[in-house]
Design a protein around this motif. Structure first.
Motif, PDB file in Angstrom:
ATOM      1  N   GLN A  78      44.686  40.683 -32.725  1.00 39.36           N
ATOM      2  CA  GLN A  78      44.131  41.799 -33.872  1.00 39.36           C
ATOM      3  C   GLN A  78      42.731  41.480 -33.927  1.00 39.36           C
ATOM      4  O   GLN A  78      42.589  40.192 -34.376  1.00 39.36           O
ATOM      5  CB  GLN A  78      45.140  41.587 -35.064  1.00 39.36           C
ATOM      6  CG  GLN A  78      44.652  42.447 -36.116  1.00 39.36           C
ATOM      7  CD  GLN A  78      45.355  43.855 -35.932  1.00 39.36           C
ATOM      8  OE1 GLN A  78      46.742  44.210 -35.412  1.00 39.36           O
ATOM      9  NE2 GLN A  78      44.430  44.748 -35.954  1.00 39.36           N
ATOM     10  N   VAL A  79      42.095  42.482 -33.790  1.00 40.13           N
ATOM     11  CA  VAL A  79      40.449  42.456 -34.041  1.00 40.13           C
ATOM     12  C   VAL A  79      40.479  42.615 -35.584  1.00 40.13           C
ATOM     13  O   VAL A  79      40.799  43.734 -36.239  1.00 40.13           O
ATOM     14  CB  VAL A  79      39.844  43.568 -33.272  1.00 40.13           C
ATOM     15  CG1 VAL A  79      38.407  43.647 -33.462  1.00 40.13           C
ATOM     16  CG2 VAL A  79      40.232  43.379 -31.623  1.00 40.13           C
ATOM     17  N   LYS A  95      37.179  42.190 -38.774  1.00 42.22           N
ATOM     18  CA  LYS A  95      35.851  42.488 -38.993  1.00 42.22           C
ATOM     19  C   LYS A  95      34.918  41.619 -38.185  1.00 42.22           C
ATOM     20  O   LYS A  95      33.861  41.964 -37.564  1.00 42.22           O
ATOM     21  CB  LYS A  95      35.361  42.621 -40.470  1.00 42.22           C
ATOM     22  CG  LYS A  95      35.744  43.568 -41.288  1.00 42.22           C
ATOM     23  CD  LYS A  95      35.276  43.974 -42.464  1.00 42.22           C
ATOM     24  CE  LYS A  95      35.532  45.034 -43.439  1.00 42.22           C
ATOM     25  NZ  LYS A  95      34.964  45.161 -44.511  1.00 42.22           N
ATOM     26  N   THR A 152      38.468  37.824 -34.110  1.00 44.35           N
ATOM     27  CA  THR A 152      39.770  38.230 -33.250  1.00 44.35           C
ATOM     28  C   THR A 152      40.819  37.160 -33.311  1.00 44.35           C
ATOM     29  O   THR A 152      40.562  36.089 -33.062  1.00 44.35           O
ATOM     30  CB  THR A 152      39.487  38.461 -31.967  1.00 44.35           C
ATOM     31  OG1 THR A 152      38.532  39.683 -32.113  1.00 44.35           O
ATOM     32  CG2 THR A 152      40.837  39.104 -31.217  1.00 44.35           C
ATOM     33  N   ARG A 185      34.597  36.310 -33.024  1.00 41.49           N
ATOM     34  CA  ARG A 185      33.820  37.615 -32.770  1.00 41.49           C
ATOM     35  C   ARG A 185      34.913  38.646 -32.445  1.00 41.49           C
ATOM     36  O   ARG A 185      35.964  38.425 -32.235  1.00 41.49           O
ATOM     37  CB  ARG A 185      32.815  37.558 -31.563  1.00 41.49           C
ATOM     38  CG  ARG A 185      33.733  37.308 -30.194  1.00 41.49           C
ATOM     39  CD  ARG A 185      32.593  37.237 -28.891  1.00 41.49           C
ATOM     40  NE  ARG A 185      33.235  36.902 -27.960  1.00 41.49           N
ATOM     41  CZ  ARG A 185      33.934  37.756 -27.001  1.00 41.49           C
ATOM     42  NH1 ARG A 185      33.814  39.005 -27.152  1.00 41.49           N
ATOM     43  NH2 ARG A 185      34.690  37.378 -25.827  1.00 41.49           N
ATOM     44  N   LYS A 186      34.351  39.878 -32.826  1.00 39.97           N
ATOM     45  CA  LYS A 186      35.202  41.009 -32.536  1.00 39.97           C
ATOM     46  C   LYS A 186      35.410  41.222 -31.092  1.00 39.97           C
ATOM     47  O   LYS A 186      34.321  41.520 -30.278  1.00 39.97           O
ATOM     48  CB  LYS A 186      34.538  42.275 -32.950  1.00 39.97           C
ATOM     49  CG  LYS A 186      34.674  42.609 -34.712  1.00 39.97           C
ATOM     50  CD  LYS A 186      34.180  43.571 -35.169  1.00 39.97           C
ATOM     51  CE  LYS A 186      34.783  44.891 -34.888  1.00 39.97           C
ATOM     52  NZ  LYS A 186      34.495  45.985 -35.683  1.00 39.97           N
ATOM     53  N   THR A 209      36.196  43.615 -28.442  1.00 37.44           N
ATOM     54  CA  THR A 209      36.694  45.345 -28.388  1.00 37.44           C
ATOM     55  C   THR A 209      37.008  45.553 -27.202  1.00 37.44           C
ATOM     56  O   THR A 209      37.690  46.667 -27.015  1.00 37.44           O
ATOM     57  CB  THR A 209      35.701  46.053 -28.982  1.00 37.44           C
ATOM     58  OG1 THR A 209      34.319  45.651 -28.233  1.00 37.44           O
ATOM     59  CG2 THR A 209      34.920  45.612 -30.360  1.00 37.44           C
ATOM     60  N   GLN A 210      36.702  44.844 -26.156  1.00 39.17           N
ATOM     61  CA  GLN A 210      37.096  45.409 -24.743  1.00 39.17           C
ATOM     62  C   GLN A 210      38.528  44.899 -24.458  1.00 39.17           C
ATOM     63  O   GLN A 210      39.039  44.029 -24.566  1.00 39.17           O
ATOM     64  CB  GLN A 210      35.920  44.623 -23.604  1.00 39.17           C
ATOM     65  CG  GLN A 210      34.884  44.843 -23.836  1.00 39.17           C
ATOM     66  CD  GLN A 210      34.486  46.384 -23.413  1.00 39.17           C
ATOM     67  OE1 GLN A 210      35.089  47.007 -22.320  1.00 39.17           O
ATOM     68  NE2 GLN A 210      33.810  47.290 -24.244  1.00 39.17           N
ATOM     69  N   LEU A 211      39.309  45.938 -24.662  1.00 35.99           N
ATOM     70  CA  LEU A 211      40.675  45.901 -24.101  1.00 35.99           C
ATOM     71  C   LEU A 211      41.182  44.991 -23.111  1.00 35.99           C
ATOM     72  O   LEU A 211      42.108  44.126 -23.376  1.00 35.99           O
ATOM     73  CB  LEU A 211      41.428  47.341 -24.037  1.00 35.99           C
ATOM     74  CG  LEU A 211      43.073  47.296 -24.019  1.00 35.99           C
ATOM     75  CD1 LEU A 211      43.495  46.904 -25.410  1.00 35.99           C
ATOM     76  CD2 LEU A 211      43.561  48.644 -23.583  1.00 35.99           C
ATOM     77  N   ARG A 261      40.746  41.343 -23.912  1.00 33.07           N
ATOM     78  CA  ARG A 261      41.476  40.911 -24.758  1.00 33.07           C
ATOM     79  C   ARG A 261      43.041  40.784 -24.351  1.00 33.07           C
ATOM     80  O   ARG A 261      43.930  39.665 -24.568  1.00 33.07           O
ATOM     81  CB  ARG A 261      41.884  41.903 -26.047  1.00 33.07           C
ATOM     82  CG  ARG A 261      42.023  41.219 -27.399  1.00 33.07           C
ATOM     83  CD  ARG A 261      41.891  42.042 -28.662  1.00 33.07           C
ATOM     84  NE  ARG A 261      42.666  43.071 -28.675  1.00 33.07           N
ATOM     85  CZ  ARG A 261      42.198  44.561 -28.609  1.00 33.07           C
ATOM     86  NH1 ARG A 261      40.990  44.824 -28.544  1.00 33.07           N
ATOM     87  NH2 ARG A 261      42.940  45.335 -28.544  1.00 33.07           N
TER      88      ARG A 261
END
Length: 160
Positions: free
Chosen positions: A31-32, A34, A37, A63-64, A66-68, A71
């Motif tokens: 789960q990402v 703010k 992760t 860090r977030k 965001t790249q699927l 992750r």
């Protein structure tokens, strides 16, 4: 808990009913948030129809992500890390618990639950072949959604 303690608990669970139908399942979800992760890996031993014992391992990346693909790949790497701790020697130790009871219907399987789906509308469908192949190469039966409940339900609950 150390992995040795987890392994001991799995052995104790299986010894309680050596005639059972056991599924050892490992899966990770993320789960990402703010600023970070969260990755949760679930380790679940199920005696079908008779209960489960489970635990989790938590990893926080600061860090977030965001790249699927990044992750999903890290989710699978964390699952592979735990699966790798179940060496041939350890797997054989678990199999030996049910072995004398095979004629009574006892079973043991090991599954890797991957939080991806093959549906056309699923954003992760393009990664299915790659991730399934990685799990198969470890000698573990891969499961994807909707059958990957350790990753998509159990681990997911702890990522929030």
């Amino acid at each position: 808990m150390s992995f040795e303690h987890v392994f001991k608990r799995i052995i104790e669970f299986m010894h309680a009913d050596p005639c059972g139908n056991f599924r050892l399942m490992v899966g990770t979800d993320s789960q990402v948030h703010k600023r970070h992760t969260v990755f949760i890996t679930g380790i679940v031993i199920q005696n079908e129809g008779k209960g489960v014992w489970a635990c989790i391992k938590k990893v926080v990346v600061p860090r977030k992500m965001t790249q699927l693909h990044e992750r999903i790949s890290l989710e699978l790497s964390l699952t592979e890390e735990i699966v790798g701790l179940f060496t041939e020697e350890r797997k054989n130790e678990l199999i030996e618990i049910v072995l004398p009871n095979l004629y009574k219907g006892a079973t043991f399987t090991m599954e890797g639950h991957i939080d991806i789906g093959a549906g056309k509308r699923n954003k992760t469908s393009e990664f299915v072949k790659e991730m399934v192949t990685r799990m198969e190469s470890m000698g573990v039966e891969p499961k994807i959604k909707p059958n990957a409940f350790v990753a998509s339900s159990y681990a997911n609950r702890y990522t929030k």
